[in-house]
Design a protein around this motif. Structure first.
Motif: not given
Length: 449
Positions: A416-428
């Protein structure tokens, strides 16, 4: 023995055509495989370890790659070409040197979801021009029951001037290639064969039996073999459509479909199919062949058509779900950027034919959402040519949402940390294959089918 009742028939003691068989074994006669895609090339190379083979494809570009020991579909390694007696060609005149023809060309549908037999008809015409007395023609392409005898045979007879029976023999052996499966390869999957008469069936069984370790099953007729193939994929299509419909229902109930499946799987006779996008050249196509033939006969299938309708609608359903989530987070779809990971029709293959992910991209673009697309297995040139879409080498950043659409092995190790690093605020994160599990993370909006 040659009983039709046994699942794996032995052909050694059958009364066969010793002239043809001996000539093939001694390489005095040749096998030709027409159509060198995901089905034809592995088959041609397997035969070329026992016999002399001509591998024919209409694409000179693909043939040039195979002549250099390279699989254009990127399924086989260079080692698969070593030790084979095969000549690749794009010249149909070379087929005149063959005596045992195997046709393995694509059988797609058109824009109206009607069977498109143009490749099959062209291959039948080219083989017909090369056909000689005593030859055999076997079809492997997936068709509706009756197609081999009603649609292909007349072309063979008209083009060749020969007649089935006294002049040549006909057969059907449905392909059972499973792209991406390195454990169950061609030779390890039981092979169904059939022939225009008992003698033809025995010869065909004997020839295939030289390369198939798992055994040969001889169907009682060509139509039975055709029907067996088309219902294999229709059954799987229906099972997945049920899971997709259940996923829609459970989503409205706030229930995790994968948790439901996991619980139901504790019963020994539950079949653990999972929801998802159904594409590819088999499951997403073959039911339409059966639908077409049934309607020709005056019957409108209800269950098969319902399953297809549900599966065809899944890209739009996923797009709508993402749109809802974007709006819930106060994001304007016209100003959002979404990453889709995976485009091929299934995991760990390069085949992009009939990709439902491409439909998902189009659905999102209809909402004016900017879409980026990555896939480690797909060819950027093929994606551009087939779908007019750009495949990126790597993702960028600051995405509003990420959709994992295909369960490639390289994606399974991501966290999940990887996907969070790709996204801005309020990641989906939309996980269409159910690959990930949240471990207490509450800052990411996670959804799966």
């Amino acid at each position: 023995m040659c009983s039709q009742d046994r699942p794996a028939l032995k052909t050694e003691n059958c009364k066969l055509n010793p002239v043809l068989l001996d000539a093939l074994r001694q390489k005095k006669k040749t096998i030709a495989v027409i159509g060198l895609g995901y089905v034809g090339l592995p088959l041609a190379l397997a035969f070329a370890r026992q016999f002399r083979v001509i591998g024919y494809d209409i694409s000179a570009e693909r043939v040039a790659l195979m002549q250099q020991g390279e699989d254009p579909s990127r399924e086989l390694s260079a080692d698969a070409f070593v030790g084979t007696d095969i000549r690749f060609t794009a010249n149909p005149d070379d087929l005149r040197h063959a005596h045992f023809f195997i046709i393995a060309v694509p059988t797609p549908i058109d824009d109206y979801k009607v069977p498109d037999l143009r490749f099959l008809q062209r291959a039948s015409d080219e083989v017909g021009r090369a056909l000689k007395p005593g030859d055999y023609v076997i079809y492997e392409s997936t068709v509706y029951p009756g197609c081999t005898e009603d649609d292909c045979l007349p072309i063979l007879e008209q083009t060749s001037g020969l007649r089935l029976g006294p002049d040549f023999k006909l057969g059907y052996s449905p392909e059972r290639i499973n792209p991406g499966d390195k454990a169950r390869t061609l030779v390890d999957i039981l092979k169904v064969v059939s022939g225009s008469d008992a003698g033809a069936a025995n010869v065909i069984a004997a020839v295939y039996g030289r390369i198939i370790r798992a055994g040969i099953y001889t169907a009682p007729s060509i139509k039975v073999a055709e029907a067996a193939k088309v219902i294999e994929n229709t059954q799987r299509d229906l099972n997945i459509s049920l899971m997709n419909e259940l996923a829609i229902i459970f989503d409205r109930m706030g229930i995790d479909t994968h948790e439901v499946i996991r619980a139901a799987s504790t019963k020994w006779n539950f079949l653990p199919f999972t929801p998802g996008l159904v594409g590819g050249h088999c499951i997403g196509i073959d039911p339409y062949y059966l639908l077409y033939k049934a309607r020709q006969l005056g019957y409108d299938p209800q269950v098969i058509h319902s399953g297809r309708r549900i599966n065809d609608a899944m890209p739009a359903y996923v797009a709508t779900k993402l749109l809802q989530k974007l709006l819930q987070h106060g994001k304007n779809p016209r100003q959002t950027k979404v990453l889709i990971m995976g485009l091929t029709f299934k995991e760990n293959v390069s085949d992009i034919r009939n990709s439902r992910v491409a439909d998902l991209v189009q659905e999102l673009m209809n909402y004016s959402i900017s879409v980026h697309l990555v896939d480690p297995h797909a060819s950027p040139n093929e994606v551009a040519r087939s779908y007019r879409m750009t495949l990126l080498d790597t993702p960028s950043a600051q995405y509003d949402a990420v959709i994992v659409a295909v369960g490639h092995d390289v994606y399974k190790s991501l966290d999940i940390a990887y996907f969070r690093s790709l996204m801005n605020g309020s990641p989906i994160l939309l996980d269409l294959k159910g690959l990930y599990t949240l471990n207490g993370e509450t800052d990411i909006d996670y959804w799966r089918l």
